[in-house]
Design a protein around this motif. Structure first.
Motif, PDB file in Angstrom:
ATOM      1  N   GLN A   4       0.940  -1.216  -0.033  1.00 45.20           N
ATOM      2  CA  GLN A   4      -0.132   0.150  -0.005  1.00 45.20           C
ATOM      3  C   GLN A   4       0.857   1.140  -0.358  1.00 45.20           C
ATOM      4  OE1 GLN A   4      -2.639  -0.004   3.337  1.00 45.20           O
ATOM      5  NE2 GLN A   4      -4.280  -1.589   2.322  1.00 45.20           N
ATOM      6  N   PRO A   5       0.635   2.258  -0.946  1.00 45.90           N
ATOM      7  CA  PRO A   5       1.578   3.354  -0.933  1.00 45.90           C
ATOM      8  C   PRO A   5       1.286   4.168   0.194  1.00 45.90           C
ATOM      9  CG  PRO A   5      -0.647   3.638  -2.149  1.00 45.90           C
ATOM     10  CD  PRO A   5      -0.572   2.383  -1.796  1.00 45.90           C
ATOM     11  N   SER A   6       2.356   4.893   0.520  1.00 45.78           N
ATOM     12  CA  SER A   6       2.606   5.857   1.918  1.00 45.78           C
ATOM     13  C   SER A   6       1.495   6.771   1.591  1.00 45.78           C
ATOM     14  CB  SER A   6       3.794   6.451   1.790  1.00 45.78           C
ATOM     15  OG  SER A   6       3.837   7.356   2.936  1.00 45.78           O
ATOM     16  N   LYS A   7       0.742   7.376   2.617  1.00 48.58           N
ATOM     17  CA  LYS A   7      -0.095   8.414   2.755  1.00 48.58           C
ATOM     18  C   LYS A   7       0.696   9.543   2.919  1.00 48.58           C
ATOM     19  CE  LYS A   7      -4.111   5.233   3.911  1.00 48.58           C
ATOM     20  NZ  LYS A   7      -5.038   4.931   4.937  1.00 48.58           N
ATOM     21  N   VAL A   8       2.000   9.841   3.353  1.00 48.09           N
ATOM     22  CA  VAL A   8       2.637  10.858   3.710  1.00 48.09           C
ATOM     23  C   VAL A   8       3.501  11.217   2.525  1.00 48.09           C
ATOM     24  CG1 VAL A   8       4.368  11.735   5.187  1.00 48.09           C
ATOM     25  CG2 VAL A   8       2.549  10.503   5.900  1.00 48.09           C
ATOM     26  N   ALA A   9       3.450  12.434   1.943  1.00 45.57           N
ATOM     27  CA  ALA A   9       4.186  12.895   0.780  1.00 45.57           C
ATOM     28  C   ALA A   9       5.582  13.115   1.190  1.00 45.57           C
ATOM     29  CB  ALA A   9       3.689  14.095   0.085  1.00 45.57           C
ATOM     30  N   ARG A  10       6.634  12.464   0.827  1.00 42.85           N
ATOM     31  CA  ARG A  10       7.815  12.667   0.837  1.00 42.85           C
ATOM     32  C   ARG A  10       8.770  12.951  -0.456  1.00 42.85           C
ATOM     33  NH1 ARG A  10       6.282   8.122   3.589  1.00 42.85           N
ATOM     34  NH2 ARG A  10       6.062   8.244   5.919  1.00 42.85           N
ATOM     35  N   PRO A  11       8.520  14.248  -1.101  1.00 44.96           N
ATOM     36  CA  PRO A  11       8.933  14.233  -2.444  1.00 44.96           C
ATOM     37  C   PRO A  11      10.525  14.531  -2.643  1.00 44.96           C
ATOM     38  CG  PRO A  11       8.082  16.547  -1.458  1.00 44.96           C
ATOM     39  CD  PRO A  11       7.732  15.106  -0.595  1.00 44.96           C
ATOM     40  N   ARG A  12      11.078  14.817  -1.152  1.00 40.30           N
ATOM     41  CA  ARG A  12      12.496  14.823  -1.323  1.00 40.30           C
ATOM     42  C   ARG A  12      13.205  13.576  -1.445  1.00 40.30           C
ATOM     43  NH1 ARG A  12      15.845  19.028   2.024  1.00 40.30           N
ATOM     44  NH2 ARG A  12      17.521  18.173   0.733  1.00 40.30           N
ATOM     45  N   SER A  13      12.588  12.329  -0.554  1.00 40.87           N
ATOM     46  CA  SER A  13      13.099  10.918  -0.877  1.00 40.87           C
ATOM     47  C   SER A  13      12.553  10.431  -2.176  1.00 40.87           C
ATOM     48  CB  SER A  13      12.306  10.122   0.117  1.00 40.87           C
ATOM     49  OG  SER A  13      12.824  10.261   1.489  1.00 40.87           O
ATOM     50  N   VAL A  14      11.493  10.699  -2.761  1.00 42.64           N
ATOM     51  CA  VAL A  14      11.157  10.262  -4.236  1.00 42.64           C
ATOM     52  C   VAL A  14      12.359  10.884  -5.163  1.00 42.64           C
ATOM     53  CG1 VAL A  14       9.382  10.273  -6.014  1.00 42.64           C
ATOM     54  CG2 VAL A  14       8.718   9.965  -3.579  1.00 42.64           C
ATOM     55  N   ALA A  15      12.700  12.068  -5.235  1.00 40.87           N
ATOM     56  CA  ALA A  15      13.727  12.526  -5.922  1.00 40.87           C
ATOM     57  C   ALA A  15      14.997  11.902  -5.606  1.00 40.87           C
ATOM     58  CB  ALA A  15      13.765  14.132  -5.828  1.00 40.87           C
ATOM     59  N   ALA A  16      15.423  11.851  -4.432  1.00 38.15           N
ATOM     60  CA  ALA A  16      16.610  11.098  -4.092  1.00 38.15           C
ATOM     61  C   ALA A  16      16.613   9.697  -4.668  1.00 38.15           C
ATOM     62  CB  ALA A  16      16.844  11.273  -2.703  1.00 38.15           C
ATOM     63  N   PHE A  17      15.470   8.958  -4.568  1.00 33.44           N
ATOM     64  CA  PHE A  17      15.613   7.627  -5.146  1.00 33.44           C
ATOM     65  C   PHE A  17      15.661   7.545  -6.698  1.00 33.44           C
ATOM     66  CE2 PHE A  17      13.342   3.466  -5.774  1.00 33.44           C
ATOM     67  CZ  PHE A  17      14.318   2.532  -5.308  1.00 33.44           C
ATOM     68  N   GLU A  18      14.989   8.280  -7.197  1.00 33.25           N
ATOM     69  CA  GLU A  18      15.044   8.654  -8.694  1.00 33.25           C
ATOM     70  C   GLU A  18      16.662   8.873  -9.257  1.00 33.25           C
ATOM     71  OE1 GLU A  18      12.221  11.548  -9.851  1.00 33.25           O
ATOM     72  OE2 GLU A  18      10.545   9.936  -9.319  1.00 33.25           O
ATOM     73  N   ARG A  19      17.200   9.824  -8.380  1.00 33.40           N
ATOM     74  CA  ARG A  19      18.531   9.910  -8.528  1.00 33.40           C
ATOM     75  C   ARG A  19      19.430   8.866  -8.595  1.00 33.40           C
ATOM     76  NH1 ARG A  19      22.533  13.510  -4.732  1.00 33.40           N
ATOM     77  NH2 ARG A  19      24.614  13.384  -6.238  1.00 33.40           N
ATOM     78  N   ALA A  20      19.276   8.157  -7.409  1.00 25.21           N
ATOM     79  CA  ALA A  20      20.016   6.864  -6.939  1.00 25.21           C
ATOM     80  C   ALA A  20      19.891   5.796  -7.961  1.00 25.21           C
ATOM     81  CB  ALA A  20      19.706   6.449  -5.465  1.00 25.21           C
ATOM     82  N   LEU A  21      18.782   5.640  -8.611  1.00 31.25           N
ATOM     83  CA  LEU A  21      18.461   4.693  -9.450  1.00 31.25           C
ATOM     84  C   LEU A  21      19.236   4.619 -10.577  1.00 31.25           C
ATOM     85  CD1 LEU A  21      14.530   4.463  -9.345  1.00 31.25           C
ATOM     86  CD2 LEU A  21      16.296   2.530  -8.931  1.00 31.25           C
ATOM     87  N   THR A  22      19.924   5.829 -11.052  1.00 33.84           N
ATOM     88  CA  THR A  22      20.666   6.150 -12.236  1.00 33.84           C
ATOM     89  C   THR A  22      22.212   5.998 -12.027  1.00 33.84           C
ATOM     90  OG1 THR A  22      21.101   8.518 -11.893  1.00 33.84           O
ATOM     91  CG2 THR A  22      19.124   7.873 -12.992  1.00 33.84           C
TER      92      THR A  22
END
Length: 432
Positions: A4-22
């Motif tokens: 189940q997706p988190s109900k709390v927005a964590r935009p910086r974590s999302v962006a950090a993960f997208e960067r790390a994936l590369t």
């Protein structure tokens, strides 16, 4: 329920993960951090203090991972930080002996009754790899017994799946691990005395050693039965095999003398890590002097490491072990973890969800399975989808639990009764 997706927005974590994936395979430097068992995006941590983690979005969490065990004194304990700073003022690495290595070795030998001599390395995986080589070199035998669901680091010969019987040789369960690397590993069900006896009956004169987690932490917390411990001693002694206790997770965690002191286990070799480094990268393996003297340069079994006994890590480790001996916090840790276990049990029970809780000292697992959990056969039947929902429910309420049903949580001396009660209240809310 699953992922189940988190109900709390964590935009910086999302962006950090997208960067790390590369930049990194799967975006992480260790697989558990990718949240693959619970779905969703990993939380990126900015800092830690005491019992709390703070993510890059500014959210605070009560931390029950503690860097997967070593932070028994909590994050940034002032005396541990001061010890690191003193060592740092002199340098970071020498590739030469230091008195600090002997100090940490003395503290380990003083605490763990079965260890007469010890060798410092840089990780738990390196410790278990070296201990296995030592067991084979000392006995002149090749075969090794491990137990299903016990994790001993990413050593090729131990990355094998459980066979259908004790006499079945393990098959590799990771690409890159050759059949040759694992052909001498026998996999037995934990706490299954009959399977263990079968393995020794079939291969007793070829078995160099038996390696186990004295309290399993990597399929969730599972304790050994008295019958199982007695069989380990009886069979290894009868057949001339060595007993290797992997206390990388449990050493100095469940008791100052390790899980072996709690369950009356008398190993020939013990592997250590995590708490031994006070949060910095350290591993160690030790045992009877007669066995340890087989290691180069005293003997012929090769093992070496440029950063073994690193001055920063030994400083942190010595400070941590000193504090644990002086303060002896184990009774309080046990009480706090018992309070947490009882509260979570009542919360899940009120929600009408089948479960069982396993706890040894300040290690604990809430299994979404009616139990009891004696080994991997039962643990593998847990409701992992239910766990994923529970995990995210707590994360969204400021509680950071292990991101897998098959991991232990850890309580530290920095946790308070208020932290425990807040965690229980969060669980009750998440399970409604």
């Amino acid at each position: 329920m699953a992922g189940q997706p988190s109900k709390v927005a964590r935009p910086r974590s999302v962006a950090a993960f997208e960067r790390a994936l590369t930049l990194m395979p799967g975006g992480v430097n260790s697989p558990a951090r990718a949240f693959g068992a619970v779905g969703g995006t990993p939380i990126f941590i900015d800092r830690a203090d005491g019992a709390y983690l703070y993510d890059v979005d500014g959210n605070r969490y009560i931390d029950y991972i503690g860097s997967w065990g070593p932070m028994i004194l909590g994050h940034r304990h002032p005396e541990v930080v001061a010890a690191i700073e003193r060592a740092l003022a002199h340098g970071t690495s020498y590739g030469a002996p230091t008195e600090a290595e002997s100090e940490l070795a003395e503290r380990i030998i003083d605490a763990v009754a079965s260890i007469e001599k010890v060798r410092l390395v840089s990780s738990g995986t390196e410790a278990t790899m070296s201990a296995i080589r030592l067991a084979r070199g000392y006995t002149g035998r090749d075969m090794l017994i491990k137990f299903a669901g016990n994790y001993h680091g990413h050593v090729d010969s131990l990355l094998v799946a459980a066979g259908s019987s004790a006499a079945t040789l393990g098959a590799p369960n990771s690409p890159g691990v050759t059949a040759g690397a694992s052909k001498d590993t026998l996999v037995v069900e934990y706490n299954d005395v009959a399977e263990l006896e079968q393995a020794f009956t079939a291969h007793g004169d070829k078995i160099a050693g038996v390696i186990l987690e004295p309290v399993v932490g990597n399929m969730g917390v599972v304790a050994p039965s008295r019958e199982f411990v007695d069989a380990l001693h009886r069979l290894t002694q009868k057949h001339g095999a060595l007993l290797v206790c992997d206390e990388v997770m449990t050493g100095f965690r469940v008791a100052f003398g390790g899980a072996q002191s709690v369950f009356g286990i008398q190993p020939d070799i013990t592997t250590l890590g995590k708490i031994v480094g006070g949060g910095l990268p350290v591993g160690a393996y030790g045992g009877r002097a007669e066995i340890m003297n087989y290691i180069l340069p005293a003997g012929k079994v090769f093992q070496a490491g440029t950063l073994s006994g690193n001055p920063l890590a030994t400083a942190a480790g010595s400070a941590t072990l000193r504090l644990l001996k002086e303060e002896s916090p184990y009774e309080r840790l046990d009480a706090l973890t018992s309070r947490l276990a009882n509260g979570l049990h009542h919360a899940v029970e009120r929600a009408g969800i089948p479960h069982t809780i396993a706890r040894v000292g300040s290690m604990m697992t809430l299994f979404f399975h009616p139990g009891p959990i004696r080994g991997w056969r039962e643990a593998s039947q847990c409701d992992t989808a239910r766990f994923a929902s529970y995990f995210w429910g707590l994360m969204d309420r400021g509680v950071y639990m292990p991101c897998s049903q098959f991991e232990a949580l850890f309580v530290s001396t920095a946790h308070t009764e208020a932290d425990i009660d807040a965690t229980i209240a969060a669980a009750e809310d998440a399970l409604r």
